[in-house]
Design a protein around this motif. Sequence first.
Motif, mmCIF file in Angstrom:
data_model
loop_
_atom_site.group_PDB
_atom_site.id
_atom_site.type_symbol
_atom_site.label_atom_id
_atom_site.label_comp_id
_atom_site.label_asym_id
_atom_site.label_seq_id
_atom_site.Cartn_x
_atom_site.Cartn_y
_atom_site.Cartn_z
ATOM 1 N N TRP A 120 -31.738 102.935 35.869
ATOM 2 C CA TRP A 120 -32.261 103.292 37.186
ATOM 3 C C TRP A 120 -33.296 102.276 37.654
ATOM 4 O O TRP A 120 -34.006 101.681 36.842
ATOM 5 N N GLU A 121 -33.351 102.106 38.980
ATOM 6 C CA GLU A 121 -34.346 101.232 39.592
ATOM 7 C C GLU A 121 -35.127 102.028 40.637
ATOM 8 O O GLU A 121 -34.529 102.650 41.519
ATOM 9 N N ALA A 122 -36.447 102.033 40.531
ATOM 10 C CA ALA A 122 -37.312 102.799 41.431
ATOM 11 C C ALA A 122 -37.807 101.911 42.569
ATOM 12 O O ALA A 122 -38.161 100.750 42.359
ATOM 13 N N MET A 123 -37.836 102.473 43.790
ATOM 14 C CA MET A 123 -38.251 101.735 44.981
ATOM 15 C C MET A 123 -39.060 102.626 45.910
ATOM 16 O O MET A 123 -38.987 103.855 45.830
ATOM 17 N N VAL A 124 -39.805 101.987 46.811
ATOM 18 C CA VAL A 124 -40.574 102.690 47.826
ATOM 19 C C VAL A 124 -40.363 101.990 49.151
ATOM 20 O O VAL A 124 -40.353 100.757 49.228
ATOM 21 N N VAL A 125 -40.172 102.768 50.225
ATOM 22 C CA VAL A 125 -40.015 102.210 51.562
ATOM 23 C C VAL A 125 -40.800 103.081 52.536
ATOM 24 O O VAL A 125 -40.888 104.305 52.368
ATOM 25 N N MET A 126 -41.403 102.447 53.545
ATOM 26 C CA MET A 126 -42.109 103.175 54.593
ATOM 27 C C MET A 126 -41.210 103.234 55.815
ATOM 28 O O MET A 126 -40.776 102.205 56.321
ATOM 29 N N ASP A 127 -40.905 104.463 56.275
ATOM 30 C CA ASP A 127 -40.132 104.600 57.500
ATOM 31 C C ASP A 127 -40.906 105.436 58.495
ATOM 32 O O ASP A 127 -42.102 105.657 58.339
ATOM 33 N N ASP A 128 -40.227 105.900 59.572
ATOM 34 C CA ASP A 128 -40.916 106.653 60.620
ATOM 35 C C ASP A 128 -41.495 107.966 60.115
ATOM 36 O O ASP A 128 -42.414 108.515 60.715
ATOM 37 N N ASP A 129 -40.967 108.485 59.011
ATOM 38 C CA ASP A 129 -41.446 109.749 58.467
ATOM 39 C C ASP A 129 -42.520 109.566 57.411
ATOM 40 O O ASP A 129 -42.981 110.535 56.825
ATOM 41 N N GLY A 130 -42.917 108.317 57.150
ATOM 42 C CA GLY A 130 -43.903 108.059 56.124
ATOM 43 C C GLY A 130 -43.263 107.444 54.891
ATOM 44 O O GLY A 130 -42.199 106.828 54.949
ATOM 45 N N LYS A 131 -43.908 107.617 53.750
ATOM 46 C CA LYS A 131 -43.428 107.020 52.513
ATOM 47 C C LYS A 131 -42.204 107.762 51.987
ATOM 48 O O LYS A 131 -42.160 108.989 51.970
ATOM 49 N N VAL A 132 -41.209 106.985 51.550
ATOM 50 C CA VAL A 132 -40.012 107.535 50.907
ATOM 51 C C VAL A 132 -39.858 106.854 49.557
ATOM 52 O O VAL A 132 -39.768 105.625 49.480
ATOM 53 N N CYS A 133 -39.869 107.642 48.500
ATOM 54 C CA CYS A 133 -39.680 107.119 47.155
ATOM 55 C C CYS A 133 -38.273 107.480 46.694
ATOM 56 O O CYS A 133 -37.828 108.618 46.893
ATOM 57 N N PHE A 134 -37.578 106.529 46.106
ATOM 58 C CA PHE A 134 -36.237 106.841 45.636
ATOM 59 C C PHE A 134 -35.863 105.960 44.451
ATOM 60 O O PHE A 134 -36.449 104.900 44.220
ATOM 61 N N ALA A 135 -34.910 106.459 43.704
ATOM 62 C CA ALA A 135 -34.357 105.716 42.574
ATOM 63 C C ALA A 135 -32.862 105.552 42.798
ATOM 64 O O ALA A 135 -32.213 106.431 43.370
ATOM 65 N N GLN A 136 -32.331 104.426 42.370
ATOM 66 C CA GLN A 136 -30.909 104.172 42.532
ATOM 67 C C GLN A 136 -30.311 103.698 41.212
ATOM 68 O O GLN A 136 -30.999 103.119 40.370
ATOM 69 N N SER A 137 -29.023 103.978 41.062
ATOM 70 C CA SER A 137 -28.329 103.584 39.843
ATOM 71 C C SER A 137 -26.902 103.182 40.188
ATOM 72 O O SER A 137 -26.291 103.739 41.109
ATOM 73 N N LEU A 138 -26.383 102.218 39.445
ATOM 74 C CA LEU A 138 -25.014 101.751 39.610
ATOM 75 C C LEU A 138 -24.127 102.358 38.534
ATOM 76 O O LEU A 138 -24.605 102.671 37.435
ATOM 77 N N PRO A 139 -22.841 102.537 38.809
ATOM 78 C CA PRO A 139 -21.939 103.074 37.788
ATOM 79 C C PRO A 139 -21.867 102.154 36.569
ATOM 80 O O PRO A 139 -21.831 100.930 36.708
ATOM 81 N N ILE A 140 -21.870 102.758 35.391
ATOM 82 C CA ILE A 140 -21.744 101.977 34.163
ATOM 83 C C ILE A 140 -20.292 101.592 33.922
ATOM 84 O O ILE A 140 -19.978 100.476 33.507
ATOM 85 N N LEU A 141 -19.371 102.528 34.206
ATOM 86 C CA LEU A 141 -17.944 102.289 34.038
ATOM 87 C C LEU A 141 -17.207 102.607 35.331
ATOM 88 O O LEU A 141 -17.594 103.536 36.050
ATOM 89 N N GLN A 142 -16.168 101.838 35.624
ATOM 90 C CA GLN A 142 -15.325 102.095 36.785
ATOM 91 C C GLN A 142 -13.861 102.031 36.370
ATOM 92 O O GLN A 142 -13.488 101.190 35.541
ATOM 93 N N ALA A 143 -13.073 102.911 36.909
ATOM 94 C CA ALA A 143 -11.643 102.919 36.596
ATOM 95 C C ALA A 143 -10.849 103.066 37.889
ATOM 96 O O ALA A 143 -11.171 103.927 38.716
ATOM 97 N N PRO A 144 -9.827 102.241 38.083
ATOM 98 C CA PRO A 144 -9.478 101.109 37.216
ATOM 99 C C PRO A 144 -10.467 99.956 37.353
ATOM 100 O O PRO A 144 -11.200 99.885 38.349
ATOM 101 N N LYS A 145 -10.499 99.085 36.384
ATOM 102 C CA LYS A 145 -11.473 97.998 36.371
ATOM 103 C C LYS A 145 -11.262 97.012 37.517
ATOM 104 O O LYS A 145 -12.188 96.320 37.939
#
Length: 267
Positions: free
Chosen positions: A216-241
């Motif tokens: 996971w990667e943690a990030m912070v962004v400021m938008d019109d509603d104020g601070k937004v904290c979020f984490a994102q992750s990429l799939p480890i496996l994909q099928a079909p490759k």
Amino acid sequence: LIPDYKEPLVIGAVRLYLAAFYLLLISIVFDKDLFSSVFQSPALIVCSGLFMMLYNMSFFAAVLISGVGVGTAITIGSAPVWALLFEFFILKSKHRLNKLFGATLAVMGISFLMLFGDDTKWSSLGVSLALVAGLSYALYSLCTSRIVKKISHHNTAAWTFLIAAFFSTPVFIFYPSSWIISNEAIYHLIFLGIFFICITQLSAQEIKKIGKYKDWEAMVVMDDDGKVCFAQSLPILQAPKTNKRDAKLFVAFRPNDNIKNEVSVTP
């Protein structure tokens, strides 16, 4: 910088093309995934470009009809009001009445000041166009505030203005535009393009990366509603490759709206 004998729609269209060119160069220099990023939020990017085009066209027309005072005041003042109305009634956001009241008082005050100026030309058409410009900019801001959560602000700006320039192309067919290649016009239009890029970059919402934790990667962004904290992750496996997709899983936290663990997925 807008002579009376120049068509405002052509000025707006040329400014979009110049801004798109400069922002494209910036995106190529600072980001590597310019062309793949458009597939992250294609619908929002197209809408963002459309609203930016409408903002430019209606703003320049409003200024030419009603003067710089009324056109600028109503456009700038009405944009936050439109955004708050959209958030309150459409997105059902909470805790917005105080901001709506403050923004309404601000636009009323600025409008009255400009209305009683010596150079003000009050026109119902000009006011309507300025309101359309404010609405268009508000919708553009709402779109980009969601796009930058998926792609960088450089790529967001580049694609937005490329699409806006594309939508403005018919202007050159229906209005005289040969004057734009004159020496005087070129300097003015280049200045307008650079100035507009500076405003766009200053208002861009930068995503701050906090760090990586396993998958996971943690990030912070400021938008019109104020601070937004979020984490994102990429799939480890994909099928079909062979099916390569840039899918992502997001978990967001919006303190101002009391929202926790908001899950979203990009295909």
